[in-house]
Write a protein that holds these residues in place. Structure first.
Motif, PDB file in Angstrom:
ATOM      1  N   TRP A 602      20.656 -75.892  -4.520  1.00  0.00           N
ATOM      2  CA  TRP A 602      20.715 -76.805  -5.677  1.00  0.00           C
ATOM      3  C   TRP A 602      21.866 -76.416  -6.599  1.00  0.00           C
ATOM      4  O   TRP A 602      22.654 -77.260  -7.017  1.00  0.00           O
ATOM      5  CB  TRP A 602      19.376 -76.773  -6.408  1.00  0.00           C
ATOM      6  CG  TRP A 602      19.411 -77.291  -7.811  1.00  0.00           C
ATOM      7  CD1 TRP A 602      19.579 -76.556  -8.946  1.00  0.00           C
ATOM      8  CD2 TRP A 602      19.327 -78.655  -8.250  1.00  0.00           C
ATOM      9  NE1 TRP A 602      19.569 -77.355 -10.052  1.00  0.00           N
ATOM     10  CE2 TRP A 602      19.428 -78.671  -9.656  1.00  0.00           C
ATOM     11  CE3 TRP A 602      19.183 -79.877  -7.587  1.00  0.00           C
ATOM     12  CZ2 TRP A 602      19.365 -79.836 -10.411  1.00  0.00           C
ATOM     13  CZ3 TRP A 602      19.113 -81.040  -8.351  1.00  0.00           C
ATOM     14  CH2 TRP A 602      19.212 -81.026  -9.736  1.00  0.00           C
ATOM     15  N   ASN A 606      25.006 -78.688  -6.934  1.00  0.00           N
ATOM     16  CA  ASN A 606      25.073 -79.233  -8.291  1.00  0.00           C
ATOM     17  C   ASN A 606      26.442 -78.975  -8.907  1.00  0.00           C
ATOM     18  O   ASN A 606      27.119 -79.877  -9.374  1.00  0.00           O
ATOM     19  CB  ASN A 606      23.961 -78.584  -9.124  1.00  0.00           C
ATOM     20  CG  ASN A 606      23.846 -79.193 -10.502  1.00  0.00           C
ATOM     21  OD1 ASN A 606      24.851 -79.298 -11.203  1.00  0.00           O
ATOM     22  ND2 ASN A 606      22.642 -79.580 -10.891  1.00  0.00           N
ATOM     23  N   THR A 610      29.033 -81.965  -9.614  1.00  0.00           N
ATOM     24  CA  THR A 610      29.201 -82.317 -11.036  1.00  0.00           C
ATOM     25  C   THR A 610      30.616 -82.023 -11.506  1.00  0.00           C
ATOM     26  O   THR A 610      31.132 -82.682 -12.409  1.00  0.00           O
ATOM     27  CB  THR A 610      28.196 -81.559 -11.919  1.00  0.00           C
ATOM     28  OG1 THR A 610      28.266 -80.175 -11.604  1.00  0.00           O
ATOM     29  CG2 THR A 610      26.797 -82.072 -11.733  1.00  0.00           C
ATOM     30  N   THR A 626      18.495 -73.277 -13.923  1.00  0.00           N
ATOM     31  CA  THR A 626      17.581 -73.596 -12.805  1.00  0.00           C
ATOM     32  C   THR A 626      16.534 -72.494 -12.654  1.00  0.00           C
ATOM     33  O   THR A 626      15.334 -72.762 -12.519  1.00  0.00           O
ATOM     34  CB  THR A 626      18.369 -73.763 -11.487  1.00  0.00           C
ATOM     35  OG1 THR A 626      19.398 -74.718 -11.690  1.00  0.00           O
ATOM     36  CG2 THR A 626      17.468 -74.207 -10.362  1.00  0.00           C
ATOM     37  N   CYS A 671      15.770 -80.476 -16.422  1.00  0.00           N
ATOM     38  CA  CYS A 671      16.466 -81.689 -16.853  1.00  0.00           C
ATOM     39  C   CYS A 671      17.327 -81.411 -18.098  1.00  0.00           C
ATOM     40  O   CYS A 671      18.528 -81.681 -18.109  1.00  0.00           O
ATOM     41  CB  CYS A 671      15.403 -82.753 -17.138  1.00  0.00           C
ATOM     42  SG  CYS A 671      16.053 -84.257 -17.804  1.00  0.00           S
ATOM     43  N   ILE A 674      20.230 -78.841 -17.328  1.00  0.00           N
ATOM     44  CA  ILE A 674      21.376 -79.398 -16.597  1.00  0.00           C
ATOM     45  C   ILE A 674      22.163 -80.367 -17.468  1.00  0.00           C
ATOM     46  O   ILE A 674      23.400 -80.345 -17.501  1.00  0.00           O
ATOM     47  CB  ILE A 674      20.874 -80.113 -15.302  1.00  0.00           C
ATOM     48  CG1 ILE A 674      20.232 -79.087 -14.349  1.00  0.00           C
ATOM     49  CG2 ILE A 674      22.015 -80.842 -14.601  1.00  0.00           C
ATOM     50  CD1 ILE A 674      21.161 -78.037 -13.797  1.00  0.00           C
ATOM     51  N   PHE A 685      22.662 -88.053 -15.782  1.00  0.00           N
ATOM     52  CA  PHE A 685      21.929 -86.941 -15.158  1.00  0.00           C
ATOM     53  C   PHE A 685      21.107 -87.447 -13.965  1.00  0.00           C
ATOM     54  O   PHE A 685      21.105 -86.855 -12.879  1.00  0.00           O
ATOM     55  CB  PHE A 685      21.017 -86.263 -16.189  1.00  0.00           C
ATOM     56  CG  PHE A 685      19.976 -85.374 -15.565  1.00  0.00           C
ATOM     57  CD1 PHE A 685      20.322 -84.118 -15.064  1.00  0.00           C
ATOM     58  CD2 PHE A 685      18.649 -85.796 -15.436  1.00  0.00           C
ATOM     59  CE1 PHE A 685      19.356 -83.307 -14.467  1.00  0.00           C
ATOM     60  CE2 PHE A 685      17.702 -84.992 -14.849  1.00  0.00           C
ATOM     61  CZ  PHE A 685      18.051 -83.742 -14.369  1.00  0.00           C
ATOM     62  N   ILE A 686      20.427 -88.596 -14.159  1.00  0.00           N
ATOM     63  CA  ILE A 686      19.599 -89.149 -13.084  1.00  0.00           C
ATOM     64  C   ILE A 686      20.465 -89.514 -11.882  1.00  0.00           C
ATOM     65  O   ILE A 686      20.143 -89.158 -10.738  1.00  0.00           O
ATOM     66  CB  ILE A 686      18.845 -90.411 -13.585  1.00  0.00           C
ATOM     67  CG1 ILE A 686      17.826 -90.026 -14.669  1.00  0.00           C
ATOM     68  CG2 ILE A 686      18.137 -91.138 -12.430  1.00  0.00           C
ATOM     69  CD1 ILE A 686      16.680 -89.160 -14.196  1.00  0.00           C
ATOM     70  N   THR A 689      21.694 -86.448 -10.209  1.00  0.00           N
ATOM     71  CA  THR A 689      20.623 -85.742  -9.486  1.00  0.00           C
ATOM     72  C   THR A 689      20.411 -86.374  -8.104  1.00  0.00           C
ATOM     73  O   THR A 689      20.268 -85.673  -7.095  1.00  0.00           O
ATOM     74  CB  THR A 689      19.314 -85.791 -10.299  1.00  0.00           C
ATOM     75  OG1 THR A 689      19.557 -85.192 -11.572  1.00  0.00           O
ATOM     76  CG2 THR A 689      18.193 -85.041  -9.585  1.00  0.00           C
ATOM     77  N   ILE A 692      23.202 -85.347  -5.991  1.00  0.00           N
ATOM     78  CA  ILE A 692      23.067 -83.920  -5.609  1.00  0.00           C
ATOM     79  C   ILE A 692      22.039 -83.773  -4.477  1.00  0.00           C
ATOM     80  O   ILE A 692      22.262 -83.039  -3.505  1.00  0.00           O
ATOM     81  CB  ILE A 692      22.650 -83.084  -6.832  1.00  0.00           C
ATOM     82  CG1 ILE A 692      23.826 -82.995  -7.813  1.00  0.00           C
ATOM     83  CG2 ILE A 692      22.212 -81.672  -6.416  1.00  0.00           C
ATOM     84  CD1 ILE A 692      23.427 -82.561  -9.212  1.00  0.00           C
ATOM     85  N   ILE A 693      20.942 -84.500  -4.585  1.00  0.00           N
ATOM     86  CA  ILE A 693      19.917 -84.407  -3.526  1.00  0.00           C
ATOM     87  C   ILE A 693      20.508 -84.873  -2.188  1.00  0.00           C
ATOM     88  O   ILE A 693      20.287 -84.240  -1.142  1.00  0.00           O
ATOM     89  CB  ILE A 693      18.676 -85.236  -3.909  1.00  0.00           C
ATOM     90  CG1 ILE A 693      17.950 -84.540  -5.073  1.00  0.00           C
ATOM     91  CG2 ILE A 693      17.729 -85.401  -2.729  1.00  0.00           C
ATOM     92  CD1 ILE A 693      16.861 -85.357  -5.723  1.00  0.00           C
TER      93      ILE A 693
END
Lengths: 727, 793
Positions: A602, A606, A610, A626, A671, A674, A685-686, A689, A692-693
């Motif tokens: 992650w 991330n 980012t 994290t 949340c 980050i 951010f959403i 995310t 990133i996943i």
């Protein structure tokens, strides 16, 4: 077993156990044949221990022992030729259908020849009976012979004269192209005749007592998956009519055997096919409406037996011929049911005989041969099994061995059957002495431990209940007794527990008050303080990390390590009511992946992604926030692990609440952390995310590819070394 | 980058070289061509070729006409005592043949050839394995020669078609006539083989030979006759009636003497095999019988019997079609082999070397008559052979009770998620003392104890000899000393068990790679584990362990290590559970001569084990052998776990206590454990039937995790569960067993299908009734599932 939905770790454990333990289907092994013991029965007797997510084979005392084998030569007649079926009537006479000789051989109870039915005369002609497949004798002594090749059932009276013929009925229900090839027959107490026709996927042909056609009965159904739905959709959209016509239609599997119990329930056996690779639901108990009413109650979740594997499951790949490898899978080709309701299945592949109760508990597995049975009690190609209700003997027909093998019930077998019948009927206390006796024969008898646990529960001997329930992996009974034991303990020790609780609370308050008065800080290190402040003040904590350099990678690593250790301890020490860990097959590797691995992946992904989208945070900062977000999860793990040893599943709401709160807090911390370190808004951010996943999934895929390549490289190098060494 | 290219180039070159090597795996055929004209067939005159006080040996070479030419090349041995003829082709078969009928197309030609063959062989070329019989390949072509030898005759068979020359010796020696084949005298040459489009030169190798397959033969009796039979030493021993049943089908038995070779790989383990324990077999016909003892090279033999076959040797006679013949014979394997897996299938791989250093096969035939013409007589005959030729001496009398105490097992543990394990005690020394104290009181002191799995790792020990250290889980040194003192003070014979043959991990100075026996492929002979349910191999990629067996050269070292450990703790009794019942080959090359293997086809295994046992005994130790093969039982002090069932092959009609008939009275013995048997009462009665000691496998504690253990019957071994049973059976059998503890069995028979009668040399008679109804005997009523004994009849 009632699993608590939000119990952290339980989901993972369940998934982990399901994957790992199903793969490790068998747990115990046998040593090569030249093992220490010189003398052995020709085959072993075993059963499967049932635990959530797995079944482990375990040697057990024999419920049946080999008694004798009968061949044509033994009876003073020409040898059997591909016998296909055996039936025992109420007078204990054994009827063997000698298929390729076209005769029915009747054998006396002492295994001497009684008579032979052959050259049957009908309307002045001798009937061709080569290829007959089965015989059934009804309560009136009438003999029904399934004459497969000639599409008829020949009915003889007790004087062996033809009484009538059951031919293919003329009825609108029957398709025009239906081929009538009677293979198996069963008749219920009301005289209804069930005939299985070879290749028929409509179910059994049901005749009324007067011989007229009634209906088809109890067909198997085709089960569909979500993929099948997609497949059908694609077909509808893109496949032409011509192509559709050439496509194979998926049909239900045919029944291969049929039996009727004392109360007229119909049982069927269904052999697997290439499509039915999972080998489940081979035995069915059909209601009058033809639906399967057999339930799998081997665990606390009562399920349909459609998903239960009645055989040994898929075996290994083996060399079949010289050109290819084939899967060897169980093939439960025949079954019967006795007057107590015990079901007996016959696996053609391994030559195994299975005994089940009405709850799908597997009592015993024995026999063998693996298609090469040269010893007594083993088989080449077993095709039919029959129970002699007069003495509980099991009779098995071997088509290639041209013989019938008879197994006799042992004293232990009778004990177990009696005890399990009482237990299934709820007569736990009455079953107790039988189980105790059975245990002296076999300490591996899981059903005995379960039965004794239930008996002890009824007798309100809760300590004993816990003991036996744990031995028998019976979480339900354990939970039921545990509440009483715990409450008794609390009642007996209420005073000191209360005083201890008061003292602890008072102590905490006192320390708090003291610190406040003296203006003393419990945590003096600012970085440690920042870490803990992240839990109660996520925004402030994250800012400290982002802008004031108050985060610590070392502390974050310590948290991660603690999380990893706590996760393992949770796996190991979660209470028996919630978790049964097999230490032999447990691996911390999966825990490493789902804790340390996940956090590192992650953090790396991330940061990597980012950075491309104006994220301001460094990888170190991502890693720290994290890891700090794991603190609530650590608390949740510890609390729930402790509580799982105290609370019964009925009271697990508390643990769920803890899980929800801690998970929510962890999510918020992550949340906020980050968003703060990257200076993202919530929407960004959403989106990030999700990206990133996706990135993490790609990474996992790449890692697995590399892993496979490395593995192949090692194998190649190993082969090279072997070649060099041995040449 | 340059380095990378170099590395890739290196690897590619290596691959190419290895690929070329792998393509060169075939053997270059360099043998001499077979030239039939080189060999002149010289034959002795028909008539007597040897004689002694017991026998006359005749050689018959003839060509007769029965519509077709029938050639005879027969060696006959005639007993001077009663005129019985034992012949390579059954004498009755020769006599009953009537002109014009023997070769009728209705008869099975191969069966007729086999009855007339004094030798059958199996040969292998590059592609296939073929069987040849001496009749069609040699005798019918007149391609055999005979030459007198000392007390006998040597017949040499020339298999021109396949380029093999095999001499077989027939000679008289004392009360026996013997047949011998010396592998070093077998010659094989290349022959030309015509294919569809060309002729190729082929060298076939002899895989096995079966000399004189019909010396032990008899005409099938009529269906239901139970007087005549073949005796095979499968497990405890078994009979196959020679009656020809209505279906006329052949009933066959095949058993490798001393079980499967651990150096031969196998994929599945579909069955449990109770091996052939003794190297003798026989046949009874009427009031005559013959006992065949494989006196040399028994380890390389397979006993094959075929009974009730209506085709084998059936003739048209004046009375119609005669019955066929039943026979039993030993097949001698002379070429090493292994099963190997090649990409998609399994195939037999045979040794590249011709095993010239194999011992000759010697089979001694001992005719029996009158009261000795039965399986008891055969057992006595073999017993006499062991005493006179193998030096079997009487050890101690049977103890009433033998117990095997399980020490410990390895339980899986987790330390912070990391898998680890610990020894868990099943019976500590203290608990053992308590159990033995109780059992001593029950048995009156007549007690033997086998301390099993007391090494490191207990039942799950992976190293040889349990790592040659005792587990601390069952107690420390002081507890062990106390225990040993206790057993000595109480006269309890105590043995500590060591597995000195099989191991799964290197350790204690033995490596699974360097110190393992090699199979034909030159790699350590692998021992696999099998799924308990499906009995398929548990492969390495599934996490299965692969073990091996110790190199044959090191067998004595592994035993000596056990002796040293025993000396350290003052242990005087040693038990070896695998040494006496795992018989295997070792295809390591002879250092001085690389064309030879050291121990091919299990050569000399029996002799080696015997010597090892003797060397242990010279160290003032007593030796217990568990389920011992004959060669181990001969020298052992105590034999436990003696078999009471056979291999249970379909062709077997009746199980007999042949093993006990041989060893009872000579070796302290006890049957396999009662409490783990399928039918405990039957097992107890089996001990009563032969006067063997009672045996129980026990442990003081039982744990749920034991369900995962390899031992098949640990579920029934908890002492508390068995206490009552032991009391009951000991009380029931105590007096009787004491009365026959050191007696040999004089006679044994089945009075009915369910009742046996045994007479001991001290006059004690016992009837055992396995049936469900009472039996009235000459000494009283024998109740169902019970026994009745009487002294001094």
């Amino acid at each position: 077993m009632k699993k608590h939905g939000f119990l952290k770790g339980a989901w993972c454990r369940k998934a982990c156990l399901l994957v790992m333990l199903i793969m490790l289907m068998s747990a115990i092994l046998i040593t090569p044949a030249s093992a220490a013991s010189l003398q052995k029965e020709a085959y072993d007797t075993y059963t499967y221990w049932t635990a959530p997510g797995t079944q482990q084979p375990s040697y057990t005392a024999p419920m049946y022992e080999y008694e004798t084998t009968i061949t044509g030569g033994d009876l003073g007649i020409t040898g059997f030729n591909a016998p296909s079926d055996v039936f025992v009537d109420k007078n204990n006479l054994i009827y063997l259908t000698d298929k390729q000789n076209g005769r029915v051989v009747i054998i006396n109870p002492d295994y001497t020849l009684n008579s032979v039915i052959q050259n049957i005369q009908y309307n002045g002609e001798t009937l061709d009976t080569i290829g007959i497949n089965a015989t059934f004798v009804d309560k009136n002594g009438d003999i029904y012979i399934a004459d497969t090749n000639n599409g008829r059932v020949i009915v003889l009276n007790s004087a062996k004269q033809v009484k009538k013929m059951l031919l293919l009925p003329k009825d609108d229900v029957i398709p025009a192209d239906f081929e009538y090839k009677p293979e198996k027959i069963a008749i219920d107490s009301n005289g209804y005749i069930y005939v299985l026709s070879n290749g028929s996927y409509y179910g059994a042909v049901l005749y009324k007592p007067d011989g007229s056609f009634s209906s088809f009965y109890g067909a198997n159904t085709v089960t569909g998956s979500i993929l099948d739905v997609f497949d059908r959709l694609i077909d509808m959209l893109f496949v032409t009519e011509d192509q559709e016509e050439t496509k194979e239609t998926e049909l239900p599997f045919c029944f291969t055997d049929i039996a009727i119990d004392e109360v007229d329930f119909v049982y069927t056996a269904t052999a697997p096919s290439e499509k039915n690779a999972t080998d489940t639901g081979q035995i069915k108990k059909l209601s009058p409406g033809g639906t399967n009413v057999l339930k799998n109650k081997t665990s606390s979740t009562v399920e349909s037996a459609e998903g239960f594997n009645f055989s040994d499951g898929r075996g290994m790949k083996y060399a079949a011929g010289t050109q290819y490898m084939a899967w060897r899978s169980g093939n439960l080709c025949s079954m019967d049911v006795d007057s107590m309701g015990y079901m007996y299945g016959l696996c053609q592949t391994y030559g195994h005989i299975f005994i089940y109760d009405q709850e799908c508990n597997r009592l015993s597995v024995f026999g063998g041969g693996l298609s090469d049975g040269t010893q007594k009690g083993t088989f080449n190609k077993p095709v039919n099994i029959q129970i002699n209700d007069n003495n509980n003997d099991i009779l098995v027909v071997d088509e290639v061995g041209n013989s019938i093998t008879i197994f006799k019930e042992t004293e232990y077998g009778a004990l177990v059957k009696k005890a399990q019948q009482l237990t299934n009927n709820g007569d736990y206390v009455e079953a107790k002495e039988y189980w105790q006796k059975a245990l002296t024969y076999d300490r591996n008898l899981q059903l005995a431990y379960r039965g004794l646990a239930r008996a002890a529960l009824i007798e309100e001997d809760y300590e004993t209940t816990l003991h036996y329930a744990e031995l028998g992996f019976d979480q339900d009974t354990y939970s039921a007794a545990y509440g009483f034991v715990r409450n008794d303990y609390l009642t007996e020790n209420f005073v000191w527990i209360f005083l201890l609780a008061v003292a602890v609370i008072a102590g905490v308050i006192a320390v708090g008050v003291y610190c406040k008065k003296k203006e003393k800080k419990l945590i003096t290190n600012p970085k440690v303080a920042t870490m803990f402040s992240c839990v109660v003040h996520p925004f402030e904590g994250a800012k400290q990390i982002r802008y004031y350099n108050q985060g610590s990678a070392r502390l974050a690593t310590v948290v991660l390590v603690i999380y990893f250790i706590v996760s393992i301890l949770s796996d190991i020490y979660t209470g028996f009511m919630y978790n049964m860990l097999d230490k032999g097959s447990y691996s911390a590797a999966f825990t490493v992946v789902r804790t340390v691995g996940l956090v590192l992946l992650w953090s790396a992904v991330n940061w990597g992604l980012t950075t491309l989208f104006q994220g301001k945070g460094t990888m170190k900062q991502v890693y720290m926030v994290t890891c700090y977000a794991l603190i609530p999860l650590i608390i949740e793990c510890i609390l729930n692990t402790i509580l799982s040893n105290v609370l019964t599943p009925e009271e697990a709401l508390v643990m769920s609440a803890i899980s929800v709160v801690c998970l929510a807090l962890a999510a918020i911390m992550l949340c906020v952390g980050i968003m703060t370190v990257h200076e993202f808004g919530f929407f960004k951010f959403i989106v990030m995310t999700l990206v990133i996943i996706l990135g993490m999934l790609i990474c996992v895929f790449v890692i697995m590819m590399v892993f496979v390549l490395i593995q192949q490289l090692f194998t190649f190098v190993g082969t090279l070394i072997n070649e060099v060494t041995y040449r | 980058m340059k380095h990378l290219i170099k590395i890739i180039a290196l690897i590619s070159t290596l691959c190419i070289i290895l690929g070329m090597l792998s393509g060169c795996s075939g053997t270059e055929v360099t043998a001499e061509m077979y030239d039939a004209s080189k060999y002149e067939m010289v034959n002795e005159e028909n008539g007597v070729v040897a004689e002694n006080e017991h026998f006359t040996m005749k050689w018959i070479k003839s060509t007769e006409f029965y519509g077709n030419e029938v050639f005879r090349a027969v060696v006959q041995i005639i007993s001077k005592k009663d005129g019985t003829v034992w012949s390579t082709t059954p004498d009755e078969y020769i006599k009953e043949t009537v002109p014009g009928d023997e070769w009728s197309p209705n008869m099975n030609l191969l069966a007729a050839e086999l009855v007339n063959s004094a030798l059958t062989i199996t040969m292998r070329n590059e592609e296939q394995t073929m069987e040849y019989n001496a009749y069609s390949a040699s005798i019918a072509n007149g391609r055999f020669s005979s030459q007198k030898r000392e007390n006998g005759i040597t017949i040499t068979y020339y298999f021109d078609q396949v380029g093999a020359i095999i001499p077989v010796d027939y000679y008289l020696e004392g009360e026996a006539f013997k047949v011998s084949v010396d592998p070093s005298k077998i010659e094989t040459y290349m022959v030309e083989e015509a294919l569809a489009d060309k002729t190729v030169k082929v060298l076939q190798k002899v895989i096995n030979v079966t000399p004189a397959p019909f010396i032990c033969s008899s005409k099938n009796t009529n269906a239901g006759n139970k007087n005549d039979y073949v005796v095979v030493p499968s497990g405890s021993g078994a009979l196959m009636y020679t009656d020809q049943r209505s279906d006329g089908a052949a009933r066959t038995f095949e058993g490798s003497v001393y079980g499967a070779d651990a150096a031969i790989d196998k994929y599945d383990s579909p069955k449990n095999e109770t091996p052939v324990t003794m190297p003798f077999y026989g046949i009874k016909k009427g009031d005559k019988a013959v006992c065949a003892i494989i006196e040399q090279s028994a380890e390389a033999c397979t006993i094959k019997a075929r009974v009730g076959d209506s085709l084998m040797g059936a003739n048209y006679t004046e009375a119609g079609v005669s019955n066929g013949y039943s026979n039993v014979a030993a097949t001698y394997t002379v070429l090493g082999m292994n099963n190997v897996y090649e990409s998609t299938s399994w195939r037999e791989q045979f040794s590249e070397k011709v095993e010239k250093n194999l011992n000759p096969l010697v089979i001694g035939y001992y005719p029996l008559s009158g009261a000795d013409a039965n399986y008891t007589g055969m057992a006595k005959c073999y017993q006499k052979y062991l005493v006179e030729k193998e030096g079997m001496k009487k050890s101690s009398d049977n103890s009433l009770l033998t117990v095997k105490l399980y020490g410990s097992y390895l339980e899986d543990e987790l330390f912070i998620g990391l898998p680890t394990s610990k020894d868990v005690a099943l019976t500590t020394y203290e608990e053992a003392t308590e159990i033995l104290t109780e059992l001593k009181n029950i048995s009156g002191g007549s007690l033997i104890v086998n301390m099993y799995a007391y090494g490191e790792g207990g039942l799950n020990s992976t190293q040889l000899g349990g790592g040659y250290s005792l587990t601390g889980a069952v107690g420390g040194s002081s507890e062990l000393e106390e225990f040993i003192k206790f057993t000595k003070d109480n006269g309890i014979k105590t043995f500590f068990n060591f597995d000195t043959v099989k191991f799964f991990e290197s350790g204690s100075g033995y490596s699974t790679n360097d110190d393992a026996a090699l199979n034909v492929n030159g790699v350590p002979a692998p021992l696999y584990e099998y799924w308990s349910s499906t009995r398929e191999r548990y492969t390495i990629d599934q996490g299965g362990k692969v073990g091996t067996v110790i190199a044959r050269d090191l067998l004595d070292d592994t035993v000596n290590d056990a002796v040293e450990l025993a000396d350290e703790y003052g242990i005087t009794g040693l038990s070896f559970d695998t040494l006496g019942n795992v018989c295997y080959s070792d295809y390591a090359e002879v250092e001085e001569d690389e064309t030879l293997h050291k121990y091919p086809v299990r050569n000399n295994m029996g002799k080696d084990v015997k010597n090892i046992i003797s060397s242990v005994q010279t160290n003032s130790k007593t030796v217990m052998m568990d389920g011992a093969f004959a060669y181990a039982a001969v020298n052992a002090d105590v034999i436990t776990n003696t078999p009471v069932i056979s291999d249970r092959q379909n062709a077997i009609d009746l199980e007999i206590p042949l093993y006990q008939l041989v060893f009872q009275g000579y070796k302290a013995n006890s049957i396999s454990s009662i409490n783990t048997a399928t039918n405990k009462r039957t097992q107890f009665l089996k001990a009563i039937e032969t006067g063997s000691g009672l045996s129980f496998d026990l442990m003081a504690n039982h744990y749920g995790e034991l369900r995962k253990q390899k031992g098949a019957a640990l579920y029934a071994c908890l002492y508390e569960d068995n206490k009552e049973l032991i009391n009951e059976y000991v009380a029931e059998g105590k007096d009787y067993l004491a009365s026959v503890a050191g007696s040999t069995i004089k006679a044994h028979c089945y009075v009915t299908a369910d009742v046996t009668k045994t007479v001991f040399d001290n006059g004690v008679t016992v009837y055992v009734n396995y049936g469900d109804v009472d039996f009235v005997s000459d000494i009283g009523v024998v109740k169902a599932q019970d026994f009745l004994s009487k002294e001094g009849l």
